[in-house]
Design an enzyme around this catalytic site. Structure first.
Site, PDB file in Angstrom:
ATOM      1  N   SER A   1       0.845  -1.219   0.000  1.00  0.00           N
ATOM      2  CA  SER A   1       0.000   0.000   0.000  1.00  0.00           C
ATOM      3  C   SER A   1       0.868   1.253   0.000  1.00  0.00           C
ATOM      4  O   SER A   1       0.440   2.312  -0.446  1.00  0.00           O
ATOM      5  CB  SER A   1      -0.892   0.002   1.251  1.00  0.00           C
ATOM      6  OG  SER A   1      -0.077   0.035   2.422  1.00  0.00           O
TER       7      SER A   1
ATOM      8  N   ASP B   1      -2.803  -8.788   3.082  1.00  0.00           N
ATOM      9  CA  ASP B   1      -3.295  -7.811   4.068  1.00  0.00           C
ATOM     10  C   ASP B   1      -3.167  -8.477   5.431  1.00  0.00           C
ATOM     11  O   ASP B   1      -3.975  -9.351   5.788  1.00  0.00           O
ATOM     12  CB  ASP B   1      -4.758  -7.456   3.773  1.00  0.00           C
ATOM     13  CG  ASP B   1      -5.359  -6.592   4.880  1.00  0.00           C
ATOM     14  OD1 ASP B   1      -6.562  -6.303   4.814  1.00  0.00           O
ATOM     15  OD2 ASP B   1      -4.599  -6.242   5.822  1.00  0.00           O
TER      16      ASP B   1
ATOM     17  N   SER C   1       9.742   3.259  17.883  1.00  0.00           N
ATOM     18  CA  SER C   1      10.197   4.582  17.463  1.00  0.00           C
ATOM     19  C   SER C   1      10.489   5.453  18.677  1.00  0.00           C
ATOM     20  O   SER C   1       9.825   5.327  19.709  1.00  0.00           O
ATOM     21  CB  SER C   1       9.098   5.244  16.619  1.00  0.00           C
ATOM     22  OG  SER C   1       9.375   6.620  16.425  1.00  0.00           O
TER      23      SER C   1
ATOM     24  N   THR D   1       9.616   8.190  18.946  1.00  0.00           N
ATOM     25  CA  THR D   1       8.428   9.020  19.139  1.00  0.00           C
ATOM     26  C   THR D   1       7.696   8.638  20.421  1.00  0.00           C
ATOM     27  O   THR D   1       6.940   9.441  20.983  1.00  0.00           O
ATOM     28  CB  THR D   1       7.510   8.918  17.902  1.00  0.00           C
ATOM     29  OG1 THR D   1       6.696  10.068  17.811  1.00  0.00           O
ATOM     30  CG2 THR D   1       6.669   7.675  17.914  1.00  0.00           C
TER      31      THR D   1
ATOM     32  N   TYR E   1      -0.292   8.317  15.360  1.00  0.00           N
ATOM     33  CA  TYR E   1       0.787   7.408  14.936  1.00  0.00           C
ATOM     34  C   TYR E   1       1.630   7.031  16.163  1.00  0.00           C
ATOM     35  O   TYR E   1       1.877   5.852  16.416  1.00  0.00           O
ATOM     36  CB  TYR E   1       1.673   8.052  13.855  1.00  0.00           C
ATOM     37  CG  TYR E   1       3.009   7.358  13.764  1.00  0.00           C
ATOM     38  CD1 TYR E   1       4.161   7.939  14.305  1.00  0.00           C
ATOM     39  CD2 TYR E   1       3.105   6.086  13.214  1.00  0.00           C
ATOM     40  CE1 TYR E   1       5.366   7.274  14.281  1.00  0.00           C
ATOM     41  CE2 TYR E   1       4.308   5.410  13.184  1.00  0.00           C
ATOM     42  CZ  TYR E   1       5.438   6.009  13.725  1.00  0.00           C
ATOM     43  OH  TYR E   1       6.634   5.338  13.713  1.00  0.00           O
TER      44      TYR E   1
ATOM     45  N   LYS F   1       2.319   3.289  18.373  1.00  0.00           N
ATOM     46  CA  LYS F   1       3.586   2.658  18.781  1.00  0.00           C
ATOM     47  C   LYS F   1       3.587   2.402  20.288  1.00  0.00           C
ATOM     48  O   LYS F   1       3.959   1.310  20.746  1.00  0.00           O
ATOM     49  CB  LYS F   1       4.789   3.536  18.405  1.00  0.00           C
ATOM     50  CG  LYS F   1       5.101   3.606  16.925  1.00  0.00           C
ATOM     51  CD  LYS F   1       5.470   2.237  16.330  1.00  0.00           C
ATOM     52  CE  LYS F   1       5.872   2.363  14.874  1.00  0.00           C
ATOM     53  NZ  LYS F   1       6.098   1.067  14.201  1.00  0.00           N
TER      54      LYS F   1
ATOM     55  N   PHE G   1      15.589   6.228  16.131  1.00  0.00           N
ATOM     56  CA  PHE G   1      15.585   7.684  16.150  1.00  0.00           C
ATOM     57  C   PHE G   1      15.255   8.152  14.733  1.00  0.00           C
ATOM     58  O   PHE G   1      14.150   7.803  14.252  1.00  0.00           O
ATOM     59  CB  PHE G   1      16.882   8.189  16.814  1.00  0.00           C
ATOM     60  CG  PHE G   1      16.696   8.135  18.321  1.00  0.00           C
ATOM     61  CD1 PHE G   1      16.714   6.910  18.975  1.00  0.00           C
ATOM     62  CD2 PHE G   1      16.403   9.270  19.046  1.00  0.00           C
ATOM     63  CE1 PHE G   1      16.447   6.826  20.344  1.00  0.00           C
ATOM     64  CE2 PHE G   1      16.156   9.199  20.418  1.00  0.00           C
ATOM     65  CZ  PHE G   1      16.170   7.974  21.069  1.00  0.00           C
ATOM     66  N   ASN G   2      16.135   8.843  14.036  1.00  0.00           N
ATOM     67  CA  ASN G   2      15.692   9.312  12.704  1.00  0.00           C
ATOM     68  C   ASN G   2      16.416   8.574  11.593  1.00  0.00           C
ATOM     69  O   ASN G   2      17.514   8.981  11.201  1.00  0.00           O
ATOM     70  CB  ASN G   2      15.901  10.827  12.606  1.00  0.00           C
ATOM     71  CG  ASN G   2      14.875  11.580  13.416  1.00  0.00           C
ATOM     72  OD1 ASN G   2      14.783  11.415  14.629  1.00  0.00           O
ATOM     73  ND2 ASN G   2      14.086  12.389  12.734  1.00  0.00           N
TER      74      ASN G   2
ATOM     75  N   ASN H   1       7.190  13.852   4.455  1.00  0.00           N
ATOM     76  CA  ASN H   1       7.115  14.683   5.662  1.00  0.00           C
ATOM     77  C   ASN H   1       8.509  14.919   6.224  1.00  0.00           C
ATOM     78  O   ASN H   1       8.770  15.892   6.895  1.00  0.00           O
ATOM     79  CB  ASN H   1       6.304  13.968   6.758  1.00  0.00           C
ATOM     80  CG  ASN H   1       4.895  13.670   6.278  1.00  0.00           C
ATOM     81  OD1 ASN H   1       4.150  14.582   5.959  1.00  0.00           O
ATOM     82  ND2 ASN H   1       4.544  12.392   6.191  1.00  0.00           N
ATOM     83  N   ASN H   2       9.396  13.937   5.971  1.00  0.00           N
ATOM     84  CA  ASN H   2      10.674  13.933   6.662  1.00  0.00           C
ATOM     85  C   ASN H   2      11.735  14.764   5.947  1.00  0.00           C
ATOM     86  O   ASN H   2      11.737  14.890   4.720  1.00  0.00           O
ATOM     87  CB  ASN H   2      11.164  12.490   6.850  1.00  0.00           C
ATOM     88  CG  ASN H   2      10.221  11.671   7.735  1.00  0.00           C
ATOM     89  OD1 ASN H   2       9.927  10.539   7.416  1.00  0.00           O
ATOM     90  ND2 ASN H   2       9.757  12.242   8.823  1.00  0.00           N
TER      91      ASN H   2
ATOM     92  N   ARG I   1      18.079  16.518  15.808  1.00  0.00           N
ATOM     93  CA  ARG I   1      17.616  15.139  15.784  1.00  0.00           C
ATOM     94  C   ARG I   1      18.823  14.203  15.732  1.00  0.00           C
ATOM     95  O   ARG I   1      19.920  14.609  15.335  1.00  0.00           O
ATOM     96  CB  ARG I   1      16.732  14.883  14.550  1.00  0.00           C
ATOM     97  CG  ARG I   1      15.417  15.675  14.548  1.00  0.00           C
ATOM     98  CD  ARG I   1      14.499  15.214  15.642  1.00  0.00           C
ATOM     99  NE  ARG I   1      13.217  15.904  15.635  1.00  0.00           N
ATOM    100  CZ  ARG I   1      12.948  17.020  16.289  1.00  0.00           C
ATOM    101  NH1 ARG I   1      13.916  17.611  17.007  1.00  0.00           N
ATOM    102  NH2 ARG I   1      11.751  17.569  16.233  1.00  0.00           N
TER     103      ARG I   1
HETATM  104  C1  WQD Z   1      13.255  16.524  11.319  1.00  0.00           C
HETATM  105  C2  WQD Z   1      13.464  18.014  11.562  1.00  0.00           C
HETATM  106  C3  WQD Z   1      11.464  19.329  11.478  1.00  0.00           C
HETATM  107  C4  WQD Z   1      10.594  18.982   7.249  1.00  0.00           C
HETATM  108  C5  WQD Z   1       9.520  11.975  12.378  1.00  0.00           C
HETATM  109  C6  WQD Z   1       8.451  11.287  13.149  1.00  0.00           C
HETATM  110  C7  WQD Z   1       9.036  10.156  13.930  1.00  0.00           C
HETATM  111  C8  WQD Z   1       9.862   9.259  13.038  1.00  0.00           C
HETATM  112  C9  WQD Z   1      10.903  10.049  12.267  1.00  0.00           C
HETATM  113  C10 WQD Z   1       8.561   7.335  12.445  1.00  0.00           C
HETATM  114  C11 WQD Z   1      12.381  18.622  12.460  1.00  0.00           C
HETATM  115  C12 WQD Z   1      12.450  19.744  10.386  1.00  0.00           C
HETATM  116  C13 WQD Z   1      11.214  18.832   8.478  1.00  0.00           C
HETATM  117  C14 WQD Z   1      10.582  20.266   6.626  1.00  0.00           C
HETATM  118  C15 WQD Z   1      11.813  21.161   8.474  1.00  0.00           C
HETATM  119  N1  WQD Z   1       9.031   8.567  12.128  1.00  0.00           N
HETATM  120  N2  WQD Z   1      11.806  19.895   9.073  1.00  0.00           N
HETATM  121  N3  WQD Z   1      11.192  21.309   7.262  1.00  0.00           N
HETATM  122  O1  WQD Z   1       9.801  14.975  13.058  1.00  0.00           O
HETATM  123  O2  WQD Z   1      12.054  14.248  14.021  1.00  0.00           O
HETATM  124  O3  WQD Z   1      10.443  12.530  13.268  1.00  0.00           O
HETATM  125  O4  WQD Z   1      10.199  11.062  11.541  1.00  0.00           O
HETATM  126  O5  WQD Z   1       8.803   6.689  13.419  1.00  0.00           O
HETATM  127  O6  WQD Z   1       7.955   9.428  14.485  1.00  0.00           O
HETATM  128  O7  WQD Z   1       7.900  12.210  14.063  1.00  0.00           O
HETATM  129  O8  WQD Z   1      11.598  13.937  11.582  1.00  0.00           O
HETATM  130  O9  WQD Z   1      12.408  14.438   9.325  1.00  0.00           O
HETATM  131  O10 WQD Z   1      10.003  15.058   9.939  1.00  0.00           O
HETATM  132  O11 WQD Z   1      11.902  16.366  10.888  1.00  0.00           O
HETATM  133  O12 WQD Z   1      12.353  22.136   9.022  1.00  0.00           O
HETATM  134  O13 WQD Z   1      10.014  20.489   5.506  1.00  0.00           O
HETATM  135  O14 WQD Z   1      13.385  18.700  10.309  1.00  0.00           O
HETATM  136  O15 WQD Z   1      10.840  20.465  12.036  1.00  0.00           O
HETATM  137  O16 WQD Z   1      12.973  19.581  13.300  1.00  0.00           O
HETATM  138  P1  WQD Z   1      10.955  14.044  13.043  1.00  0.00           P
HETATM  139  P2  WQD Z   1      11.435  14.941  10.353  1.00  0.00           P
END
Ligand code: WQD
Length: 339
Positions: A34, A58, A124, A126, A148, A152, A177-178, A197-198, A230
């Site tokens: 998916s 699934d 995570s 998180t 989310y 976890k 972590f990241n 998002n990351n 991070r």
């Molecule tokens: C890192 C830093 C943002 C995008 C997330 C989840 C966590 C885990 C890892 C699953 C932050 C900054 C980001 C942008 C920015 N996922 N940023 N502009 O938020 O630490 O963790 O991913 O387990 O659960 O929460 O990682 O990569 O999203 O952000 O300034 O367009 O980059 O504010 O400080 P995060 P991230």
């Protein structure tokens, strides 16, 4: 060992699959595709030197999952499958709870029925919530600020309660972590579903021309350069942490063990932007923007427990993470091919 890797076509699962095969294990992937593409399987065949058995399934379907285990003769499970977009989970909480909890309850029921007692669970950092002090330690309390994260926290609780009822289980909760970076071949890497998002995949897409700038979410954090910090961890180090956890599980006294998988080193947004610009040789335009709700100033691990108990320590640098990410992105500008 013959190991079921759920979510094995995803980012962490695919990298771990390569290392499991290299370590001599027999891997079976279960994935619903998916959030991933089937074309990753061809890349895995290339890196593993042979096709990897894969079942499109699934895993919330309990009967199908039970049958998979009945026929599978698995000796351990690495459980990566799940939805993981924080923002999406806020918009679609029911889907996140139903999918992430449903998957795990279904896999656990099938494991019990088939007598599989070894589980490595993808958790995570998180789960440390937004008020944790740094560096984060495994004995700290858990909480979340989004559905989310709660899935976890809840999955960890389900596993602890199950282990109390079934002490023959040996479970590793690995708190990532990241995770960033890619296999050095550039054949596999992070291929976000939709808009990333990351931070790292966004940097990669900007450098390769898929996006024009990065919004800096807040420059007023109480950190040296004002941007949030991070603990970025190379996915190859992360995969190695899974092998190390699997290797010790059988000899653990406790039914449930928790390990942070991080470097212990904080890196700010601006530092990562600069490192990626250096690695890619490209300009990364940035635009200041408000803080992102739920973000915290600092998140980084105390990695000493994994070092002591697993003999695991992250080896790769931020420069390695950026160079390997860039190689993957520049060789695959739009990610994996469709089908
Ligand atoms: C890192 C830093 C943002 C995008 C997330 C989840 C966590 C885990 C890892 C699953 C932050 C900054 C980001 C942008 C920015 N996922 N940023 N502009 O938020 O630490 O963790 O991913 O387990 O659960 O929460 O990682 O990569 O999203 O952000 O300034 O367009 O980059 O504010 O400080 P995060 P991230």
């Amino acid at each position: 060992m013959r190991i079921l890797v759920t979510g094995g076509s995803g980012y962490i699962g695919s990298h771990t699959t390569v290392q499991l095969v290299a370590a001599g294990h027999e891997v079976v992937i279960a994935d619903d595709f998916s959030r991933s593409k089937r074309s990753v399987l061809g890349r895995l065949s290339e890196l593993c030197g042979a096709p990897v058995e894969c079942h499109a399934i699934d895993l919330t379907d309990r009967e199908a999952t039970r049958q998979l285990f009945e026929q599978g003769s698995f000796e351990a499970v690495m459980h990566f499958a799940g939805l993981k977009a924080v923002g999406e989970s806020v918009a679609m909480p029911l889907e996140y709870y139903a999918n992430n909890l449903g998957l795990t309850l279904s896999v656990l029921a099938a494991m019990r029925a088939a007598g599989v007692t070894r589980l490595v669970f993808s958790s995570s950092a998180t789960v440390y919530g937004e008020n944790a002090s740094v560096p984060m330690r495994e004995n700290m309390s858990t909480s979340a600020t989004n559905p989310y994260g709660w899935t976890k926290v809840m999955q960890e609780q389900v596993l602890r309660d199950l282990a109390l009822a079934a002490p023959d289980l040996r479970i590793a909760l690995l708190r990532y972590f990241n995770p960033v970076g890619a296999h050095p071949s550039g054949l596999i890497g992070e291929d976000p579903h939709g808009v990333p998002n990351n931070l790292m995949p966004l940097l990669a897409q900007i450098a390769v021309g898929q996006r024009d700038h990065l919004s800096l979410f807040g420059r007023d954090y109480p950190t040296p350069d004002g941007t949030a910090r991070r603990d970025y961890l190379h996915v190859e180090d992360l995969a190695a942490g899974h092998i190390a956890a699997l290797n010790v599980l059988g000899s653990r006294e406790e039914a449930v063990s928790v390990w942070n998988l991080g470097t212990g080193m904080p890196t700010s947004v601006l530092e990562l932007v600069a490192a990626f610009a250096e690695a890619s040789g490209r300009v990364i335009p940035t635009v200041d923007a408000p803080r992102r709700p739920g973000d915290i100033a600092d998140s980084y691990a105390d990695p000493s427990k994994a070092q002591t108990e697993l003999g695991w320590k992250a080896a790769r640098t931020i420069q390695d993470m950026c160079a390997d990410t860039w190689r993957w992105q520049s060789q695959n500008p739009t990610g994996y091919p469709d089908e």
